[in-house]
Design a protein around this motif. Sequence first.
Motif, PDB file in Angstrom:
ATOM      1  N   ALA A 318      14.184   9.537 114.438  1.00 57.64           N
ATOM      2  CA  ALA A 318      15.595   9.880 114.211  1.00 57.64           C
ATOM      3  C   ALA A 318      15.745  10.660 112.898  1.00 57.64           C
ATOM      4  N   LEU A 319      15.025  10.239 111.862  1.00 57.96           N
ATOM      5  CA  LEU A 319      15.090  10.962 110.584  1.00 57.96           C
ATOM      6  C   LEU A 319      14.493  12.364 110.727  1.00 57.96           C
ATOM      7  N   GLY A 320      13.383  12.459 111.442  1.00 54.64           N
ATOM      8  CA  GLY A 320      12.746  13.765 111.642  1.00 54.64           C
ATOM      9  C   GLY A 320      13.699  14.746 112.305  1.00 54.64           C
ATOM     10  N   VAL A 321      14.442  14.241 113.289  1.00 49.71           N
ATOM     11  CA  VAL A 321      15.360  15.095 114.043  1.00 49.71           C
ATOM     12  C   VAL A 321      16.629  15.368 113.234  1.00 49.71           C
ATOM     13  N   ARG A 322      17.188  14.329 112.640  1.00 50.83           N
ATOM     14  CA  ARG A 322      18.480  14.472 111.954  1.00 50.83           C
ATOM     15  C   ARG A 322      18.350  15.190 110.613  1.00 50.83           C
ATOM     16  N   GLU A 323      17.235  14.950 109.920  1.00 50.77           N
ATOM     17  CA  GLU A 323      17.151  15.387 108.527  1.00 50.77           C
ATOM     18  C   GLU A 323      16.092  16.458 108.252  1.00 50.77           C
ATOM     19  N   MET A 324      15.159  16.659 109.178  1.00 50.54           N
ATOM     20  CA  MET A 324      14.010  17.494 108.815  1.00 50.54           C
ATOM     21  C   MET A 324      13.816  18.698 109.725  1.00 50.54           C
ATOM     22  N   GLY A 325      14.789  18.936 110.598  1.00 52.11           N
ATOM     23  CA  GLY A 325      14.756  20.151 111.408  1.00 52.11           C
ATOM     24  C   GLY A 325      13.824  20.117 112.599  1.00 52.11           C
ATOM     25  N   MET A 326      13.457  18.910 113.065  1.00 53.92           N
ATOM     26  CA  MET A 326      12.563  18.841 114.231  1.00 53.92           C
ATOM     27  C   MET A 326      13.383  18.696 115.511  1.00 53.92           C
ATOM     28  N   SER A 327      12.856  19.246 116.611  1.00 56.61           N
ATOM     29  CA  SER A 327      13.437  18.908 117.907  1.00 56.61           C
ATOM     30  C   SER A 327      12.947  17.516 118.284  1.00 56.61           C
ATOM     31  N   VAL A 328      13.592  16.909 119.264  1.00 58.71           N
ATOM     32  CA  VAL A 328      13.146  15.586 119.723  1.00 58.71           C
ATOM     33  C   VAL A 328      11.688  15.658 120.193  1.00 58.71           C
ATOM     34  N   ASP A 329      11.366  16.702 120.954  1.00 61.29           N
ATOM     35  CA  ASP A 329       9.996  16.817 121.466  1.00 61.29           C
ATOM     36  C   ASP A 329       8.988  16.944 120.318  1.00 61.29           C
ATOM     37  N   GLU A 330       9.355  17.730 119.301  1.00 63.08           N
ATOM     38  CA  GLU A 330       8.433  17.887 118.162  1.00 63.08           C
ATOM     39  C   GLU A 330       8.234  16.563 117.422  1.00 63.08           C
TER      40      GLU A 330
END
Length: 387
Positions: A318-330
């Motif tokens: 969730a942090l990767g997606v919300r805060e770090m510019g990743m897609s869910v798949d990434e």
Amino acid sequence: MSTHVIRHIGELITNDPSVGDGSNVGRIKDAALIVDEARVLWSGYDRDAPAADESIDVEGAAVIPGFVDSHTHVIFAGERSDEFEARMAGVAYDGGGIARTVAATRSTDRATLRDQSLKRVHDLGAGGVTTFEVKSGYELTLSGEERLVELASELSEEVTYLGAHVVPEEFRDDRDGYVALVAGAMLDACAPRARWADVFCDRGAFDVDEARVILASARKKGLGLRLHANQLADIGAISLAIEMDCASVDHCTHVTNEDLEALGSSSTVATLLPGAEFSTRSPYPSARRFLDAGVCVALATDCNPGTSYVTSMAFVIALGVREMGMSVDEALWASTRGGATALRRSDVGHLGVGARADFCVLDAPRVAHLAYRPGSRVVARTYRGER
Ligand code: NIG
Ligand code: FE
């Protein structure tokens, strides 16, 4: 061995690009998965699924590979919630609190330490982790680090010797003496039960020259290398990780474009640990910058009492997606195949034929729920293949 078919999977993520929709995550909709007690035997459309000894109907749920948490410090005693509260009120993290955990861990007997660590291991598993790395580093004496590495080897096959966490108080006036111990007798005692060596190479911990000496000795002992790098400041630790062909360089909160370019053409994985930025109220590194530079990215919990008392890989996603510019798949790939790559493992982190039968059934029809419903129990069931 008997065979089991998991049927009516709404969305199956295999991380095998040769199957499914042609994407990196090998997504198959309306899928089935066949495993035996140890390995994956088949994946494909549900309508094409061959028969198996047992059939499990997941009624449209998503299925993913088990998480590979490639960076944890789950063996420790005590807690430091007062430091967390102080940070939320504006105090900066500088690694000084590590000494408190060292004191608590040294004074805890083995059985108690094991019980407390197992609770965290249980939490990781309940959240879908099927492979995890575990570091020593909270005793910082020869016999203490040996004790931690030995305990770690009971919990996981991915054991990391981190005698070089910080210089302990009793060596304050003899840093060179401590580096010599970590690279000498302490390493000799720990190496037989460890697969990896790691150094906290950062402001307030070990500098690049000290880290190089320790890593070089560890390599001579046959250990693989990893590095905690540039969490607190850019001291040039990322180039050292590449120079030493570390399997993984972890944190990378401070990173230059030159570092990214060099990482992109290296075989070193960048393991990002957003639980640490969350818990130290620090700016998150942009995973997007790493991915756009062609760097292989892993996400991990960094579970530890000081900077990231986190056992949920879903929260990290969730942090990767919300805060770090990743897609869910990434973010999902980074938490599974990325973690496996950071451990130089090809048998876990994916559900290609022959992989370990390590997978999670979600309480959700789509994997996006891992990031979309933070804090809820999205991983419903976890299966870990026999070893
Ligand atoms: O990964 N960076 C070094 N070690 C841990 C923190 C250890 C602690 O504060 O207890 C980390 O963030
Ligand atoms: Fe760490």
